[in-house]
Design a protein around this motif. Sequence first.
Motif, PDB file in Angstrom:
ATOM      1  N   UNK A  58     -12.128   2.219 -14.085  1.00  0.00           N
ATOM      2  CA  UNK A  58     -11.346   3.335 -13.740  1.00  0.00           C
ATOM      3  C   UNK A  58      -9.641   3.105 -13.312  1.00  0.00           C
ATOM      4  N   UNK A  59      -9.141   2.294 -13.328  1.00  0.00           N
ATOM      5  CA  UNK A  59      -7.575   2.162 -12.163  1.00  0.00           C
ATOM      6  C   UNK A  59      -6.955   0.947 -13.080  1.00  0.00           C
ATOM      7  N   UNK A  60      -7.433   0.333 -14.519  1.00  0.00           N
ATOM      8  CA  UNK A  60      -7.425  -0.910 -16.194  1.00  0.00           C
ATOM      9  C   UNK A  60      -5.726  -0.851 -16.027  1.00  0.00           C
ATOM     10  N   UNK A  61      -5.064   0.916 -15.985  1.00  0.00           N
ATOM     11  CA  UNK A  61      -4.089   0.819 -16.104  1.00  0.00           C
ATOM     12  C   UNK A  61      -2.140   0.703 -15.836  1.00  0.00           C
ATOM     13  N   UNK A  62      -3.152   0.945 -14.374  1.00  0.00           N
ATOM     14  CA  UNK A  62      -2.288   1.347 -13.382  1.00  0.00           C
ATOM     15  C   UNK A  62      -1.597   0.086 -12.770  1.00  0.00           C
ATOM     16  N   UNK A  63      -0.141   0.287 -12.315  1.00  0.00           N
ATOM     17  CA  UNK A  63       0.045  -1.676 -11.629  1.00  0.00           C
ATOM     18  C   UNK A  63      -0.734  -2.235 -10.800  1.00  0.00           C
ATOM     19  N   UNK A  64      -0.587  -3.700 -10.631  1.00  0.00           N
ATOM     20  CA  UNK A  64      -1.001  -4.069 -10.446  1.00  0.00           C
ATOM     21  C   UNK A  64      -1.860  -4.347  -8.846  1.00  0.00           C
ATOM     22  N   UNK A  65      -0.977  -4.005  -7.959  1.00  0.00           N
ATOM     23  CA  UNK A  65      -0.861  -3.409  -6.809  1.00  0.00           C
ATOM     24  C   UNK A  65      -1.894  -2.448  -6.097  1.00  0.00           C
ATOM     25  N   UNK A 174       2.724 -13.413  -4.293  1.00  0.00           N
ATOM     26  CA  UNK A 174       3.218 -15.182  -3.929  1.00  0.00           C
ATOM     27  C   UNK A 174       3.442 -15.170  -5.319  1.00  0.00           C
ATOM     28  N   UNK A 175       2.171 -15.040  -5.995  1.00  0.00           N
ATOM     29  CA  UNK A 175       1.520 -15.551  -7.244  1.00  0.00           C
ATOM     30  C   UNK A 175       2.119 -14.745  -8.514  1.00  0.00           C
ATOM     31  N   UNK A 176       2.389 -12.908  -8.207  1.00  0.00           N
ATOM     32  CA  UNK A 176       2.499 -12.300  -8.994  1.00  0.00           C
ATOM     33  C   UNK A 176       4.235 -11.847  -8.787  1.00  0.00           C
ATOM     34  N   UNK A 177       4.336 -12.234  -8.552  1.00  0.00           N
ATOM     35  CA  UNK A 177       6.366 -11.687  -7.692  1.00  0.00           C
ATOM     36  C   UNK A 177       6.498  -9.902  -8.519  1.00  0.00           C
ATOM     37  N   UNK A 178       6.690 -10.946  -9.306  1.00  0.00           N
ATOM     38  CA  UNK A 178       7.798  -9.516  -9.754  1.00  0.00           C
ATOM     39  C   UNK A 178       6.662  -7.987 -10.267  1.00  0.00           C
ATOM     40  N   UNK A 179       5.495  -8.091 -10.053  1.00  0.00           N
ATOM     41  CA  UNK A 179       3.978  -7.078 -10.083  1.00  0.00           C
ATOM     42  C   UNK A 179       4.509  -6.570  -8.843  1.00  0.00           C
ATOM     43  N   UNK A 180       4.850  -6.990  -7.837  1.00  0.00           N
ATOM     44  CA  UNK A 180       5.481  -6.745  -6.302  1.00  0.00           C
ATOM     45  C   UNK A 180       6.415  -6.768  -5.904  1.00  0.00           C
ATOM     46  N   UNK A 181       7.621  -6.842  -6.760  1.00  0.00           N
ATOM     47  CA  UNK A 181       8.885  -6.311  -6.603  1.00  0.00           C
ATOM     48  C   UNK A 181       9.451  -4.898  -7.532  1.00  0.00           C
ATOM     49  N   UNK A 182       8.319  -4.195  -8.625  1.00  0.00           N
ATOM     50  CA  UNK A 182       8.854  -3.174  -9.081  1.00  0.00           C
ATOM     51  C   UNK A 182       7.633  -2.077  -8.134  1.00  0.00           C
ATOM     52  N   UNK A 183       7.207  -2.468  -7.422  1.00  0.00           N
ATOM     53  CA  UNK A 183       6.473  -1.730  -7.080  1.00  0.00           C
ATOM     54  C   UNK A 183       6.971  -1.728  -4.771  1.00  0.00           C
ATOM     55  N   UNK A 184       6.738  -0.202  -4.653  1.00  0.00           N
ATOM     56  CA  UNK A 184       7.157   0.263  -3.662  1.00  0.00           C
ATOM     57  C   UNK A 184       6.362   0.262  -2.684  1.00  0.00           C
ATOM     58  N   UNK A 185       5.234  -0.412  -1.636  1.00  0.00           N
ATOM     59  CA  UNK A 185       3.899   0.852  -0.943  1.00  0.00           C
ATOM     60  C   UNK A 185       4.867   1.287   0.050  1.00  0.00           C
ATOM     61  N   UNK A 186       3.700   2.626  -0.029  1.00  0.00           N
ATOM     62  CA  UNK A 186       3.827   3.796   1.248  1.00  0.00           C
ATOM     63  C   UNK A 186       4.070   3.521   2.207  1.00  0.00           C
TER      64      UNK A 186
END
Length: 186
Positions: A58-65, A174-186
């Motif tokens: 169900x979530x395969x196309x969503x961003x990593x976070x 730390x392992x996938x930093x770019x995926x987390x830099x592009x994502x902002x948590x609410x």
Amino acid sequence: MLVERSYRAVSIRQIVALAGVGTGSFYEYYSSKDELAAVCIRLRIRDIAATMLECIDAHQNEPLPQRVDALIHAQSAAPLADPEQWSALFVLERRISEMETYRDLYGEFVRMWTKALAGGPGWPDGAPTQDAAFAAHSMVYGLVTQALITRTVPPDADAIGRLLRTAVHGYLSVVAPLAYRLHRFA
């Protein structure tokens, strides 16, 4: 029954009375109380695995976070929703599970995490997917089981959820930093 009394205190006679079957019927399907317990544990764990597989699809196309949040929830929701039963189940799992069975099931959960991490956008090429999957599953499984087994009062499910997300996202950032830099948590 395990919530009310210890595993040792539960008899086959009590089990068949609760199930509404005869002792002969019990022994037609199970050779012992331990065999029944092992089947019950596997069925409960398989339900979580099925929920996780549905979540991955169900979530395969969503961003990593977001994929990670969904999978953490899929893996932890059932135990945290019924902490007394799951606490008893996790204690029993440690008592009766054979090492090979435990390893196989653990490996199955790591493979699901591997699929979830690498199966959508945001996972970096060359990142250690299996190691990250092992760490993520270990954090969720370990934190949930220990919160249920070691606490005398059922844990706050929301607080455990926040702890799980902090631990897993902190490691994966730390392992996938770019995926987390592009994502902002609410």
